[in-house]
Design a protein around this motif. Structure first.
Motif, PDB file in Angstrom:
ATOM      1  N   TYR A  84      21.892  -7.727  39.183  1.00 41.00           N
ATOM      2  CA  TYR A  84      22.474  -6.863  40.210  1.00 41.00           C
ATOM      3  C   TYR A  84      23.281  -5.730  39.585  1.00 41.00           C
ATOM      4  O   TYR A  84      23.143  -4.561  39.975  1.00 41.00           O
ATOM      5  N   ASN A  85      24.102  -6.037  38.600  1.00 41.48           N
ATOM      6  CA  ASN A  85      24.989  -5.031  38.021  1.00 41.48           C
ATOM      7  C   ASN A  85      24.266  -4.000  37.181  1.00 41.48           C
ATOM      8  O   ASN A  85      24.840  -2.949  36.859  1.00 41.48           O
ATOM      9  N   ASN A  86      23.021  -4.278  36.818  1.00 39.36           N
ATOM     10  CA  ASN A  86      22.235  -3.300  36.064  1.00 39.36           C
ATOM     11  C   ASN A  86      21.359  -2.432  36.954  1.00 39.36           C
ATOM     12  O   ASN A  86      20.697  -1.513  36.456  1.00 39.36           O
ATOM     13  N   PHE A 124      24.770   3.515  40.427  1.00 41.26           N
ATOM     14  CA  PHE A 124      26.107   3.068  40.103  1.00 41.26           C
ATOM     15  C   PHE A 124      27.094   3.913  40.903  1.00 41.26           C
ATOM     16  O   PHE A 124      26.814   5.063  41.221  1.00 41.26           O
ATOM     17  N   TYR A 171      30.500  -2.802  34.849  1.00 38.04           N
ATOM     18  CA  TYR A 171      30.058  -4.105  35.329  1.00 38.04           C
ATOM     19  C   TYR A 171      28.761  -4.566  34.668  1.00 38.04           C
ATOM     20  O   TYR A 171      28.521  -5.754  34.526  1.00 38.04           O
ATOM     21  N   GLY A 172      27.894  -3.625  34.298  1.00 39.90           N
ATOM     22  CA  GLY A 172      26.600  -3.978  33.749  1.00 39.90           C
ATOM     23  C   GLY A 172      26.520  -3.732  32.259  1.00 39.90           C
ATOM     24  O   GLY A 172      27.535  -3.593  31.567  1.00 39.90           O
ATOM     25  N   GLU A 218      24.626   3.343  32.903  1.00 44.76           N
ATOM     26  CA  GLU A 218      25.995   3.200  33.388  1.00 44.76           C
ATOM     27  C   GLU A 218      26.984   3.726  32.357  1.00 44.76           C
ATOM     28  O   GLU A 218      28.013   4.328  32.714  1.00 44.76           O
TER      29      GLU A 218
END
Length: 277
Positions: free
Chosen positions: A96-98, A102, A138-139, A144
């Motif tokens: 999810y975080n990737n 963003f 986060y990722g 990001e």
């Protein structure tokens, strides 16, 4: 590589671009035409702007073609500005975080491309992110990292210059370890009022980007949403697009980022106006 769509103009339902066109973003997730990888199955995401300054975000790790929640959201939400992305990982995990887009505060960001040798320089790249902004890391993606680096370099004050400096900074790290290509960067970012998009690469293979303009607004995509392609204008490499509700401009990108050129908050960079398509 990834595929993406961005819209700014009169509010439209997201499904009009994500699922309905002949070669919609969902169709591209399993049959992309303008990139090395035809399958983009490592997640999907959308960011949209409405009554609040910060974007709404939906992400999932499922392929876009098998995500029923995406279809429901796209059918029900109409927005004047939104960004949508289907992911093909260049090395980081499917999580999810990737997934793109963003978002930090009012900004959203999505990217197609890569930072060369990022696995070897990730620690150094993350050290270049402003300490106050690193809490939003986060990722594990290079995308990001570029976004957060740009935020620390003044994205609020000068959206194009800050992004260009971030790209150059990560590209320089890749060059130092001999990674080739150092950077491939076709990206779009927004504060909810303006769309910025840029196409760049360290070599001759900048990922594709096109735009289409109408009375309703501006559509920027990684590849056309139909098969004829006649109504689309290809964005040249080393070029950025700036779109607002009232204006549209095409300007150089990465032509000279040796020193920062920060403009006042709210001031638009000097641009070359474009008319026509």
């Amino acid at each position: 590589m990834c595929r993406w769509v961005a819209w700014l103009g009169k509010p439209v339902f997201m499904e009009d671009l994500i699922s309905r066109p002949e070669h919609s973003l969902i169709h591209q997730s399993r049959d992309a035409h303008c990139c090395k990888t035809a399958i983009n199955a490592d997640g999907v995401g959308v960011a949209w702007y409405g009554a609040r300054p910060e974007p709404g975000i939906y992400k999932d790790t499922r392929p876009a073609w098998s995500d029923p929640n995406l279809l429901q959201i796209a059918r029900q939400i109409a927005a004047p500005v939104f960004l949508a992305h289907v992911r093909a990982s260049t090395g980081s995990a499917t999580s999810y975080n990737n997934c793109h887009p963003f978002a930090v505060g009012r900004w959203s960001f999505m990217h197609n491309g890569m930072v060369g040798g990022f696995g070897k320089l990730r620690r150094r790249a993350e050290m270049g992110i402003d300490e106050d902004i690193y809490a939003h890391r986060y990722g594990a993606t290079d995308s990001e990292a570029v976004f957060l680096t740009a935020l620390g370099l003044g994205l609020d004050a000068s959206p194009l210059d800050a992004m260009a400096h971030a790209v150059r900074q990560l590209e320089g790290m890749a060059a130092e370890i001999g990674a080739t290509p150092g950077m491939r960067f076709t990206s779009c970012w927004s504060d909810g009022h303006t769309l910025y998009a840029a196409r760049y690469a360290s070599d001759a293979f900048a990922p594709s980007m096109y735009y289409q303009r109408s009375a309703e607004g501006t559509l920027i995509v990684s590849e056309p949403l139909d098969s004829d392609g006649g109504s689309w204008t290809e964005v040249p490499p080393n070029t950025a697009v700036i779109a607002t509700q009232a204006d549209f401009s095409v300007v150089p990108f990465m032509s000279d980022v040796a020193t920062p050129n920060v403009v006042a908050q709210g001031e638009m960079p000097r641009t070359l106006s474009v008319t026509g398509a």
